[in-house]
Design a protein around this motif. Structure first.
Motif, PDB file in Angstrom:
ATOM      1  N   ARG A  18       4.408 -12.838  58.518  1.00 15.11           N
ATOM      2  CA  ARG A  18       3.935 -13.261  60.014  1.00 15.11           C
ATOM      3  C   ARG A  18       4.877 -14.459  60.519  1.00 15.11           C
ATOM      4  O   ARG A  18       5.426 -14.290  61.504  1.00 15.11           O
ATOM      5  CB  ARG A  18       2.160 -14.478  60.679  1.00 15.11           C
ATOM      6  N   ASP A  19       5.224 -15.079  59.442  1.00 17.26           N
ATOM      7  CA  ASP A  19       6.294 -16.442  59.073  1.00 17.26           C
ATOM      8  C   ASP A  19       7.793 -15.655  58.847  1.00 17.26           C
ATOM      9  O   ASP A  19       8.683 -15.696  60.264  1.00 17.26           O
ATOM     10  CB  ASP A  19       6.199 -17.201  58.007  1.00 17.26           C
ATOM     11  N   LEU A  20       7.633 -14.302  58.380  1.00 21.52           N
ATOM     12  CA  LEU A  20       9.627 -13.415  57.755  1.00 21.52           C
ATOM     13  C   LEU A  20       8.834 -12.948  59.567  1.00 21.52           C
ATOM     14  O   LEU A  20      10.257 -13.026  59.974  1.00 21.52           O
ATOM     15  CB  LEU A  20       8.975 -12.442  56.843  1.00 21.52           C
ATOM     16  N   VAL A  21       8.427 -12.479  60.514  1.00 16.56           N
ATOM     17  CA  VAL A  21       8.992 -11.788  61.853  1.00 16.56           C
ATOM     18  C   VAL A  21       8.718 -13.346  62.770  1.00 16.56           C
ATOM     19  O   VAL A  21       9.743 -12.575  63.642  1.00 16.56           O
ATOM     20  CB  VAL A  21       7.333 -10.858  61.511  1.00 16.56           C
ATOM     21  N   SER A  22       8.596 -13.391  62.995  1.00 24.98           N
ATOM     22  CA  SER A  22       8.679 -15.138  63.064  1.00 24.98           C
ATOM     23  C   SER A  22       9.751 -15.545  63.607  1.00 24.98           C
ATOM     24  O   SER A  22      10.643 -15.966  64.644  1.00 24.98           O
ATOM     25  CB  SER A  22       7.304 -16.259  63.048  1.00 24.98           C
ATOM     26  N   HIS A  23      10.369 -15.513  61.539  1.00 21.64           N
ATOM     27  CA  HIS A  23      11.653 -15.812  61.168  1.00 21.64           C
ATOM     28  C   HIS A  23      13.008 -15.005  61.952  1.00 21.64           C
ATOM     29  O   HIS A  23      13.838 -15.212  62.505  1.00 21.64           O
ATOM     30  CB  HIS A  23      11.837 -15.723  60.297  1.00 21.64           C
ATOM     31  N   LEU A  24      12.701 -13.863  62.094  1.00 20.48           N
ATOM     32  CA  LEU A  24      14.027 -12.767  62.177  1.00 20.48           C
ATOM     33  C   LEU A  24      14.045 -12.787  63.471  1.00 20.48           C
ATOM     34  O   LEU A  24      14.891 -12.868  64.703  1.00 20.48           O
ATOM     35  CB  LEU A  24      12.488 -11.226  61.631  1.00 20.48           C
ATOM     36  N   PHE A  25      12.931 -12.735  64.252  1.00 18.51           N
ATOM     37  CA  PHE A  25      12.288 -12.736  66.039  1.00 18.51           C
ATOM     38  C   PHE A  25      13.350 -13.870  66.687  1.00 18.51           C
ATOM     39  O   PHE A  25      13.830 -13.948  67.598  1.00 18.51           O
ATOM     40  CB  PHE A  25      10.988 -12.985  66.197  1.00 18.51           C
ATOM     41  N   ALA A  26      13.165 -15.053  65.944  1.00 16.91           N
ATOM     42  CA  ALA A  26      13.566 -16.283  66.638  1.00 16.91           C
ATOM     43  C   ALA A  26      15.073 -16.250  66.541  1.00 16.91           C
ATOM     44  O   ALA A  26      16.006 -16.671  66.720  1.00 16.91           O
ATOM     45  CB  ALA A  26      13.083 -17.214  65.862  1.00 16.91           C
ATOM     46  N   ASN A  27      16.103 -15.320  64.957  1.00 14.15           N
ATOM     47  CA  ASN A  27      17.127 -15.678  64.073  1.00 14.15           C
ATOM     48  C   ASN A  27      17.893 -14.131  64.070  1.00 14.15           C
ATOM     49  O   ASN A  27      17.442 -13.805  63.289  1.00 14.15           O
ATOM     50  CB  ASN A  27      16.864 -16.802  62.883  1.00 14.15           C
ATOM     51  N   ARG A  28      17.817 -14.113  65.578  1.00 14.13           N
ATOM     52  CA  ARG A  28      18.613 -12.773  65.508  1.00 14.13           C
ATOM     53  C   ARG A  28      20.285 -12.329  65.502  1.00 14.13           C
ATOM     54  O   ARG A  28      21.081 -13.258  64.876  1.00 14.13           O
ATOM     55  CB  ARG A  28      17.973 -11.697  67.139  1.00 14.13           C
ATOM     56  N   GLU A  29      20.272 -11.112  64.195  1.00 14.05           N
ATOM     57  CA  GLU A  29      21.282 -11.280  63.504  1.00 14.05           C
ATOM     58  C   GLU A  29      22.711 -12.073  63.004  1.00 14.05           C
ATOM     59  O   GLU A  29      23.500 -12.272  62.800  1.00 14.05           O
ATOM     60  CB  GLU A  29      22.423 -10.683  65.011  1.00 14.05           C
ATOM     61  N   ARG A  30      21.520 -12.620  62.354  1.00 16.72           N
ATOM     62  CA  ARG A  30      21.818 -13.700  61.432  1.00 16.72           C
ATOM     63  C   ARG A  30      21.351 -14.093  60.004  1.00 16.72           C
ATOM     64  O   ARG A  30      22.446 -14.975  60.051  1.00 16.72           O
ATOM     65  CB  ARG A  30      21.827 -14.963  62.581  1.00 16.72           C
ATOM     66  N   VAL A  31      20.620 -13.403  59.840  1.00 19.17           N
ATOM     67  CA  VAL A  31      19.362 -13.193  58.731  1.00 19.17           C
ATOM     68  C   VAL A  31      19.932 -12.571  57.866  1.00 19.17           C
ATOM     69  O   VAL A  31      20.050 -11.108  58.356  1.00 19.17           O
ATOM     70  CB  VAL A  31      18.061 -13.531  59.045  1.00 19.17           C
ATOM     71  N   THR A  32      20.330 -12.651  56.688  1.00 21.43           N
ATOM     72  CA  THR A  32      20.804 -11.709  55.472  1.00 21.43           C
ATOM     73  C   THR A  32      19.648 -11.599  54.644  1.00 21.43           C
ATOM     74  O   THR A  32      19.295 -12.527  54.026  1.00 21.43           O
ATOM     75  CB  THR A  32      21.924 -11.881  54.844  1.00 21.43           C
ATOM     76  N   LEU A  33      19.840 -10.661  53.752  1.00 21.76           N
ATOM     77  CA  LEU A  33      18.617  -9.717  52.594  1.00 21.76           C
ATOM     78  C   LEU A  33      18.577 -10.964  51.863  1.00 21.76           C
ATOM     79  O   LEU A  33      17.786 -11.552  51.174  1.00 21.76           O
ATOM     80  CB  LEU A  33      19.276  -8.610  52.049  1.00 21.76           C
ATOM     81  N   GLN A  34      19.905 -11.370  51.334  1.00 20.62           N
ATOM     82  CA  GLN A  34      20.054 -12.839  50.572  1.00 20.62           C
ATOM     83  C   GLN A  34      19.427 -13.919  50.544  1.00 20.62           C
ATOM     84  O   GLN A  34      18.970 -14.936  49.681  1.00 20.62           O
ATOM     85  CB  GLN A  34      21.855 -12.707  49.416  1.00 20.62           C
ATOM     86  N   GLU A  35      20.005 -13.858  52.044  1.00 26.74           N
ATOM     87  CA  GLU A  35      18.930 -15.885  51.866  1.00 26.74           C
ATOM     88  C   GLU A  35      17.570 -15.425  51.840  1.00 26.74           C
ATOM     89  O   GLU A  35      16.997 -16.892  51.712  1.00 26.74           O
ATOM     90  CB  GLU A  35      19.531 -15.698  53.270  1.00 26.74           C
ATOM     91  N   LEU A  36      17.003 -14.003  52.244  1.00 30.83           N
ATOM     92  CA  LEU A  36      15.434 -14.522  52.509  1.00 30.83           C
ATOM     93  C   LEU A  36      15.014 -14.021  50.318  1.00 30.83           C
ATOM     94  O   LEU A  36      13.619 -14.531  50.312  1.00 30.83           O
ATOM     95  CB  LEU A  36      14.791 -12.909  53.040  1.00 30.83           C
ATOM     96  N   LEU A  37      15.986 -13.712  50.436  1.00 28.18           N
ATOM     97  CA  LEU A  37      15.247 -13.222  48.669  1.00 28.18           C
ATOM     98  C   LEU A  37      15.550 -14.505  48.001  1.00 28.18           C
ATOM     99  O   LEU A  37      14.827 -14.628  46.633  1.00 28.18           O
ATOM    100  CB  LEU A  37      15.808 -11.877  47.903  1.00 28.18           C
ATOM    101  N   ALA A  38      16.504 -15.558  48.240  1.00 25.94           N
ATOM    102  CA  ALA A  38      16.434 -16.834  47.723  1.00 25.94           C
ATOM    103  C   ALA A  38      15.353 -17.699  47.764  1.00 25.94           C
ATOM    104  O   ALA A  38      15.548 -18.391  47.469  1.00 25.94           O
ATOM    105  CB  ALA A  38      17.930 -17.294  48.383  1.00 25.94           C
ATOM    106  N   THR A  39      15.189 -17.391  49.073  1.00 22.77           N
ATOM    107  CA  THR A  39      14.202 -18.379  50.423  1.00 22.77           C
ATOM    108  C   THR A  39      12.854 -18.356  49.207  1.00 22.77           C
ATOM    109  O   THR A  39      12.272 -19.052  49.263  1.00 22.77           O
ATOM    110  CB  THR A  39      14.137 -19.122  51.166  1.00 22.77           C
ATOM    111  N   GLY A  40      12.497 -17.331  48.950  1.00 21.23           N
ATOM    112  CA  GLY A  40      11.080 -16.227  48.239  1.00 21.23           C
ATOM    113  C   GLY A  40      10.759 -16.246  49.804  1.00 21.23           C
ATOM    114  O   GLY A  40       9.186 -16.010  49.141  1.00 21.23           O
ATOM    115  N   SER A  41      11.164 -15.959  50.843  1.00 25.53           N
ATOM    116  CA  SER A  41       9.955 -15.093  52.299  1.00 25.53           C
ATOM    117  C   SER A  41       9.974 -13.771  51.514  1.00 25.53           C
ATOM    118  O   SER A  41       8.920 -13.410  52.957  1.00 25.53           O
ATOM    119  CB  SER A  41      10.665 -15.909  53.534  1.00 25.53           C
ATOM    120  N   LEU A  42      10.683 -12.927  50.871  1.00 24.97           N
ATOM    121  CA  LEU A  42      10.613 -11.812  50.991  1.00 24.97           C
ATOM    122  C   LEU A  42      10.907 -11.389  49.862  1.00 24.97           C
ATOM    123  O   LEU A  42      12.033 -11.881  49.304  1.00 24.97           O
ATOM    124  CB  LEU A  42      11.969 -11.030  52.067  1.00 24.97           C
TER     125      LEU A  42
END
Length: 416
Positions: A18-42
């Protein structure tokens, strides 16, 4: 989908991330896979799981939610782009259900008529809310002037489309009025009457939205013209022509203007006071005839002054003196509000104030100044003699000044 899944799998994955979904919904077209893997969100396994369920997309390293998930959130929270085509689909389906019910008179088609009447009501209100929000967000957040004007023009067209749907809904209800009466369904009557009331309110909101759009476009155009002139002036300055080929410096030195020269931006809104004039009444009548608003046509020409207008002026004077009367009551602590009004001596200009007038004044003060007084919530009784010399008793609520209790406590402490 790549896997055979059910609703439990989808809801479980959405809740787990749910935290990831909220983050992707608020920041569309600006989130990269490397950022999510680096922050530990995914992590990599979770990424593959969500991608296999088509809950997220990966396009050139940019992670985004499934469009269906985004649309579901936007529809539920009444945000996103305006989609008046949905109302058109509901109207077409309503016409089909009406034809079926008119031919067969079966309850299942009557239930369909009720369902789509409710959906039209809800969807029209939702589209108007989204339209107002998008208009305000475009004016506040869009940085490019030309894009901003074009978006506002598009919203104006969508507003006109919604008005057409409202007019068609009115016509649809009027043409099938006999069918609704033959159904003898009380729930259907309530749905139709609520829809009619909602359509009138929605037209009022659309008029306000049109005023906002016109105001925004005029302000943007004024800002754009000022920006273009400033840009041209800067180009002339950068080329050196402003100081060396013109008399700019001498002209500016001769100008003795004030810092704030009272230049106002263009306004198209009409003041409320002007609407109460005769010209404003004529304008309201024209608007009401254009949009078929019966509420704006109810006002008529003012009648002649009544013979007792002086008595009404005295009543208004009593109302104006109520605030001073309440102030005097709050400064004393000997009597409650009822007895204070019974014994109060009004000015001679007002005349004789009877018991009924004092009772009505008691109720008025208790309602308007309830936050400033202390209600004891117990009854007291007052005995009096009426015009027929009969003994009668009145029960009233005990109301005292709020500081009377504190004053008594302080006096007790001092005596102790």
């Amino acid at each position: 989908m790549a896997l055979q899944v059910n609703i439990h799998d989808i809801l479980g994955q959405l809740y787990q991330h749910r935290d990831l979904v909220s983050h992707l919904f608020a920041n569309r077209e600006r989130v990269t896979l490397q950022e999510l893997l680096a922050t530990g969100s995914l992590n990599q396994d979770q990424y593959l799981k969500l991608k296999s369920l088509d809950l997220i997309y990966d396009y050139e390293g940019i992670i985004s939610l499934n469009d269906a998930v985004v649309s579901m959130f936007e529809e539920f929270m009444e945000i996103g782009e305006v989609t008046p085509g949905l109302v058109r689909d509901y109207m077409n389906e309503l016409q089909r259900q009406l034809i079926f019910y008119n031919d067969l008179r079966e309850q299942r088609f009557l239930r369909g008529v009720k369902k789509y009447l409710k959906r039209i009501d809800v969807s029209l209100s939702r589209e108007i809310i989204k339209l107002q929000k998008n208009v305000d967000d475009t004016y506040k957040n869009e940085s490019n002037y030309r894009v901003k004007i074009q978006k506002l023009e598009d919203y104006r067209e969508k507003r006109d489309t919604i008005i057409e749907f409202i007019k068609k809904t009115h016509i649809l209800i009027d043409t099938n009025r006999k069918l609704f009466n033959l159904s003898n369904d009380s729930e259907l009557f309530g749905i139709v009457s609520a829809l009619k009331h909602s359509l009138i309110e929605n037209l009022d909101y659309l008029i306000e939205i049109q005023t906002d759009i016109t105001d925004y476009i005029n302000k943007i155009q004024l800002q754009l013209d000022s920006y273009l002139k400033a840009q041209q002036l800067k180009e002339i300055k950068d080329r050196g022509q402003l100081y060396y080929q013109t008399n700019f410096k001498n002209t500016v030195a001769l100008v003795s203007s004030l810092r704030h020269n009272n230049v106002k931006s263009p306004r198209t809104r009409i003041s409320v006071n002007s609407l109460f004039t005769d010209e404003g009444h004529i304008l309201c009548q024209k608007i009401a005839e254009k949009y078929k608003l019966s509420r704006l046509l109810s006002r008529g020409i003012a009648d002649k002054l009544s013979g007792n207008y002086k008595e009404k002026a005295l009543e208004q004077q009593i109302k104006l003196d109520t605030e001073r009367l309440v102030d005097r009551f709050l400064k004393q602590d000997k009597q409650n509000l009822f007895l204070y009004l019974i014994d109060y001596k009004f000015p001679k200009a007002i005349g004789d104030v009877g018991l009924e007038d004092r009772l009505s004044l008691f109720v008025e003060i208790a309602m308007e100044y309830q936050t400033q007084m202390d209600f004891k919530y117990r009854l007291e009784y007052y005995k009096y003699t009426d015009s027929e010399q009969k003994q009668k008793t009145i029960g009233y609520t005990l109301i005292v000044p709020p500081n009377s209790k504190k004053q008594k406590k302080t006096t007790l402490i001092k005596t102790a």
